[in-house]
Scaffold this motif. Sequence first.
Motif, short mmCIF file in Angstrom:
data_model
loop_
_atom_site.label_atom_id
_atom_site.label_comp_id
_atom_site.label_asym_id
_atom_site.label_seq_id
_atom_site.Cartn_x
_atom_site.Cartn_y
_atom_site.Cartn_z
N THR A 209 0.83 -1.23 0.00
CA THR A 209 0.00 0.00 0.00
C THR A 209 0.85 1.26 0.00
OG1 THR A 209 -0.14 -0.20 2.41
CG2 THR A 209 -1.96 -1.11 1.11
N TRP A 210 1.98 1.23 0.72
CA TRP A 210 2.85 2.41 0.71
C TRP A 210 3.43 2.65 -0.68
CZ3 TRP A 210 5.88 0.56 5.63
CH2 TRP A 210 5.07 0.76 6.75
N VAL A 211 3.88 1.60 -1.33
CA VAL A 211 4.49 1.74 -2.65
C VAL A 211 3.45 2.15 -3.68
CG1 VAL A 211 5.66 0.50 -4.51
CG2 VAL A 211 6.37 0.14 -2.14
N THR A 215 3.57 5.70 -5.60
CA THR A 215 3.66 5.79 -7.07
C THR A 215 2.58 6.72 -7.61
OG1 THR A 215 4.52 3.52 -7.11
CG2 THR A 215 3.70 4.45 -9.18
N ILE A 216 1.37 6.65 -7.06
CA ILE A 216 0.28 7.51 -7.53
C ILE A 216 0.58 8.97 -7.21
CG2 ILE A 216 -2.17 8.05 -7.25
CD1 ILE A 216 -2.66 5.11 -6.69
N TYR A 217 1.12 9.24 -6.03
CA TYR A 217 1.48 10.62 -5.68
C TYR A 217 2.57 11.14 -6.60
CZ TYR A 217 -1.20 10.18 -1.35
OH TYR A 217 -2.21 10.02 -0.44
N PHE A 218 3.58 10.33 -6.89
CA PHE A 218 4.66 10.78 -7.77
C PHE A 218 4.14 11.00 -9.19
CE2 PHE A 218 7.99 9.66 -10.84
CZ PHE A 218 8.89 10.68 -10.56
N PHE A 219 3.26 10.11 -9.67
CA PHE A 219 2.71 10.28 -11.02
C PHE A 219 1.84 11.53 -11.10
CE2 PHE A 219 -0.49 9.34 -14.30
CZ PHE A 219 0.34 9.11 -15.38
N ALA A 248 7.98 10.96 -2.68
CA ALA A 248 6.57 10.56 -2.75
C ALA A 248 6.30 9.35 -1.87
CB ALA A 248 6.20 10.26 -4.20
N LEU A 249 7.27 8.40 -1.80
CA LEU A 249 7.10 7.23 -0.94
C LEU A 249 7.10 7.64 0.54
CD1 LEU A 249 6.93 4.15 -0.69
CD2 LEU A 249 9.43 4.08 -0.73
N LEU A 250 7.96 8.57 0.91
CA LEU A 250 7.96 9.06 2.29
C LEU A 250 6.64 9.77 2.62
CD1 LEU A 250 11.60 10.45 2.61
CD2 LEU A 250 10.64 8.41 3.68
#
Length: 500
Positions: A209-211, A215-219, A248-250
Amino acid sequence: MLAYLPRPPTDTSRYGTFPQKPEVPVLLADDAAERSALVPNDISLPCGTDVPSEAAPTRSRADSEAIGSARRWPSVSISSDAPKHRRASRHEHPAMLRDGTSRWYPRHTRSVPSIPSPTRSRTPTRSIVSIPAAERLPSRRCKLMEDERPLGMVGKQQRQRYVTKVGKCQVNLGNIQEKKRFLSDIFTTIVDLKYRWFLFVFMMCYIVTWVVFGTIYFFDAWIRDDINHIGDPEWKACIENVDNFISALLFSVESQRTIGYGSRIVTANCAEGVILLMAQSIIGSMIDALMVGCMFVKISRPKKRAQTLIFSKNCVISHRDEKLCLMFRIGDLRESHMVDAKIRAKLIKSRQTKEGEFIPLEQSELNLGYDTGEDRLFLVEPQIICHVINQHSPFWDMSAESLRREQFEIIIILEGIVEATGMTCQARTSYTEDEILWGYRFEPCMSLEKGAFRVDYSRFELTFEVQTPAASAKEMQELAELERRDRSTPSLCWEPPPQP
């Protein structure tokens, strides 16, 4: 499954492990016809048995010289024309011998030499009577037999059990087509996993869930071009201070675990950022509830409580109240007792019906006092559970000898409510036919101390031997009925008819 079929009756005279003692008839002068009887040379004396001194005649000086010459020349035979108890000299040829694949010797010989192998040199063999050095043969044979006995016992102990002593069922399920049934009951599936797989699933639920949300936040930041405007005061970013995938992962970890360091935040400039934050918060709460609940249930499972419920390693069969009974002992190691404890037993045995149908591992019930309420236990101290062998018992016509030939397994199931948690606990064990002691009882393990009773669990497994007939319960009942009929006599008193 074939391991639980009844064993065929073994004939110890032909297939027995221990050699049989040959007949040693006394030689007479007029039984020359019997001397011509032939016996095979595969008969040997049992371990620890010697030739009786009564069968040997009183040797004179001439006999001693003959024995001395026999020691120098090992071939020994007995002629039909020789006088009583006379041994042949070394110049005489052995009688009653036949060449071929097997050699034959007179029945009245005290010892039978071993068969010479065709590949070996045909050297004359020595007699046990005439050569004292041959006394090492029985000891060597006994030593070999003792070396072979543990191998047979180990092979017998390796027979597959239906339930182990610790209560684990030795049944593997295979070729299950509908695997989706396990996903429909995901909670039980996760709880039943082993600890290494359970911890792996526990960690992967959070990491995935974190990854995924990182990824969605970075995209989203890359689509809005927030990465190239870091530090620009005039740029209205959706997620501030997200310039690469690691940031974004943090931000995903901080949002789901509600850490909130403050450097990376979602602003009100975009609606998709708020929706993503709400969805991650809800999914994170669901994962926390599921994983924490599974961890709590797995730690507090009543299966661990069953480890403190112990059973005796062996069953015993002896008389109690003039009835043949099968007994075993159970105990509880904790001071918090089991509530509403109940015990039952199952007999696992394969059989074949009269119509020829083979029923593998058939389960039959053993009565442990269900009709009298004795199966409900107040398990405060170790108790001896008794199964009365009567007409309804599967051991009704089983004696001590037939018990060794049978192959079966007794499953003991103890159920109760754990007083501390209120959950139902079940403890299991099993006994095979090799773990049943005929003619034994359990030693008492309770004693009275000042103000309380003391249980000595070091005596929990101890048994002592008692006098118990080796016959079955059915045979003993028939014998008692015959004795009762013999003692009963008809009444010879004449009673006058009643007067009106």
